[in-house]
Design a protein around this motif. Structure first.
Motif, PDB file in Angstrom:
ATOM      1  N   MET A   1      -7.815   3.057   8.800  1.00 50.66           N
ATOM      2  CA  MET A   1      -6.923   4.202   8.726  1.00 50.66           C
ATOM      3  C   MET A   1      -7.792   5.462   8.578  1.00 50.66           C
ATOM      4  N   SER A   2      -7.401   6.524   9.252  1.00 55.38           N
ATOM      5  CA  SER A   2      -8.160   7.775   9.182  1.00 55.38           C
ATOM      6  C   SER A   2      -7.951   8.461   7.833  1.00 55.38           C
ATOM      7  N   LEU A   3      -8.837   9.392   7.504  1.00 50.30           N
ATOM      8  CA  LEU A   3      -8.690  10.140   6.251  1.00 50.30           C
ATOM      9  C   LEU A   3      -7.397  10.947   6.254  1.00 50.30           C
ATOM     10  N   ALA A   4      -7.033  11.493   7.403  1.00 52.19           N
ATOM     11  CA  ALA A   4      -5.770  12.245   7.491  1.00 52.19           C
ATOM     12  C   ALA A   4      -4.582  11.333   7.186  1.00 52.19           C
ATOM     13  N   ALA A   5      -4.581  10.119   7.734  1.00 54.95           N
ATOM     14  CA  ALA A   5      -3.491   9.171   7.484  1.00 54.95           C
ATOM     15  C   ALA A   5      -3.483   8.740   6.022  1.00 54.95           C
ATOM     16  N   GLU A   6      -4.655   8.508   5.458  1.00 56.42           N
ATOM     17  CA  GLU A   6      -4.740   8.138   4.037  1.00 56.42           C
ATOM     18  C   GLU A   6      -4.241   9.281   3.148  1.00 56.42           C
ATOM     19  N   THR A   7      -4.546  10.512   3.524  1.00 56.71           N
ATOM     20  CA  THR A   7      -4.094  11.676   2.758  1.00 56.71           C
ATOM     21  C   THR A   7      -2.573  11.774   2.809  1.00 56.71           C
ATOM     22  N   ARG A   8      -1.988  11.595   3.980  1.00 64.07           N
ATOM     23  CA  ARG A   8      -0.523  11.633   4.107  1.00 64.07           C
ATOM     24  C   ARG A   8       0.116  10.530   3.262  1.00 64.07           C
ATOM     25  N   GLU A   9      -0.481   9.349   3.298  1.00 66.77           N
ATOM     26  CA  GLU A   9       0.039   8.232   2.494  1.00 66.77           C
ATOM     27  C   GLU A   9      -0.044   8.564   1.006  1.00 66.77           C
ATOM     28  N   ALA A  10      -1.143   9.168   0.576  1.00 67.63           N
ATOM     29  CA  ALA A  10      -1.308   9.540  -0.836  1.00 67.63           C
ATOM     30  C   ALA A  10      -0.274  10.590  -1.238  1.00 67.63           C
ATOM     31  N   VAL A  11       0.014  11.528  -0.353  1.00 60.99           N
ATOM     32  CA  VAL A  11       1.019  12.551  -0.645  1.00 60.99           C
ATOM     33  C   VAL A  11       2.397  11.907  -0.758  1.00 60.99           C
ATOM     34  N   ARG A  12       2.707  10.985   0.129  1.00 61.19           N
ATOM     35  CA  ARG A  12       4.007  10.302   0.069  1.00 61.19           C
ATOM     36  C   ARG A  12       4.147   9.478  -1.208  1.00 61.19           C
ATOM     37  N   ALA A  13       3.044   8.987  -1.736  1.00 59.37           N
ATOM     38  CA  ALA A  13       3.070   8.214  -2.981  1.00 59.37           C
ATOM     39  C   ALA A  13       3.228   9.112  -4.210  1.00 59.37           C
ATOM     40  N   HIS A  14       3.074  10.425  -4.031  1.00 57.56           N
ATOM     41  CA  HIS A  14       3.218  11.405  -5.118  1.00 57.56           C
ATOM     42  C   HIS A  14       4.197  12.478  -4.642  1.00 57.56           C
ATOM     43  N   PRO A  15       5.510  12.197  -4.735  1.00 57.20           N
ATOM     44  CA  PRO A  15       6.521  13.097  -4.152  1.00 57.20           C
ATOM     45  C   PRO A  15       6.444  14.541  -4.641  1.00 57.20           C
ATOM     46  N   PHE A  16       5.980  14.778  -5.872  1.00 58.45           N
ATOM     47  CA  PHE A  16       5.898  16.162  -6.347  1.00 58.45           C
ATOM     48  C   PHE A  16       4.870  16.953  -5.539  1.00 58.45           C
ATOM     49  N   VAL A  17       3.814  16.291  -5.066  1.00 56.23           N
ATOM     50  CA  VAL A  17       2.823  16.968  -4.220  1.00 56.23           C
ATOM     51  C   VAL A  17       3.468  17.303  -2.872  1.00 56.23           C
ATOM     52  N   ARG A  18       4.249  16.379  -2.352  1.00 56.76           N
ATOM     53  CA  ARG A  18       4.941  16.614  -1.082  1.00 56.76           C
ATOM     54  C   ARG A  18       5.916  17.789  -1.206  1.00 56.76           C
TER      55      ARG A  18
END
Length: 183
Positions: A1-18
């Motif tokens: 998985m690319s860093l961009a995809a990992e970053t999006r996944e991390a943001v989705r796992a932390h809804p307040f960041v999203r």
């Protein structure tokens, strides 16, 4: 998985960041450093910050809408175990007997008359988005919630009696600015 995809996944796992990204309230460098540490992203913080900026462009703007509902307060309720075990009641003095029409029932627990708590009832245009926002506002106000739920056109939050007025204000404020999710 690319860093961009990992970053999006991390943001989705932390809804307040999203939500903060959607609202345009994020310091991308600080968020990147935080995500690198908390979400164990393996990448340069500047690259993570760039991925956050690109992700923000793909997200819809943070918007809210007002909802119409009647908000009332009912004192003298408690959370009890349906099995009749009064030791499991969530408020001192609650009895184990379950009323014929509890305000809320989840599994073996029910919100019934006869306790030392207050129920905030909202009836009208309510749903899980209103409940989620109300619970967030109650948490921010340090109001403990013993039980909460929404079904049909009714929402219930059970709080300590002394927090009833604050809880009414929190639910009313939530109804005035319910976050709108993208389709």
């Amino acid at each position: 998985m690319s860093l961009a995809a990992e970053t999006r996944e991390a943001v989705r796992a932390h809804p307040f960041v999203r939500d903060a990204l959607r609202a345009g309230l994020v310091n991308h460098s600080a968020a990147a450093a935080w995500l690198a540490e908390r979400a164990d992203l393996d990448g340069d913080p500047d690259a993570i910050a760039a991925a956050l900026r690109r992700f923000r462009e793909d997200l819809p703007a943070y918007e809210t809408e007002s909802r119409s509902a009647s908000v009332t307060m009912r004192s003298g309720v408690g959370v009890v175990d349906d099995a009749g075990d009064s030791d499991s009641a969530a408020g001192g003095g609650d009895s184990g007997a379950v009323a014929a029409d509890p305000l809320l029932r989840v599994g073996d627990a029910a919100v019934v008359d006869g306790g030392d708590r207050t129920a905030i009832l909202a009836t009208g245009d309510v749903d899980t988005a209103v409940l989620a926002d109300a619970l967030g506002r109650l948490a921010a106000a340090d109001v403990d919630v013993a039980a909460a739920g929404v079904a049909g056109d009714a929402l219930v939050c059970v709080v300590p009696r002394r927090d009833g007025a604050s809880a009414v204000r929190a639910v009313e404020a939530a109804l005035e600015a319910v976050p709108v999710e993208e389709n």
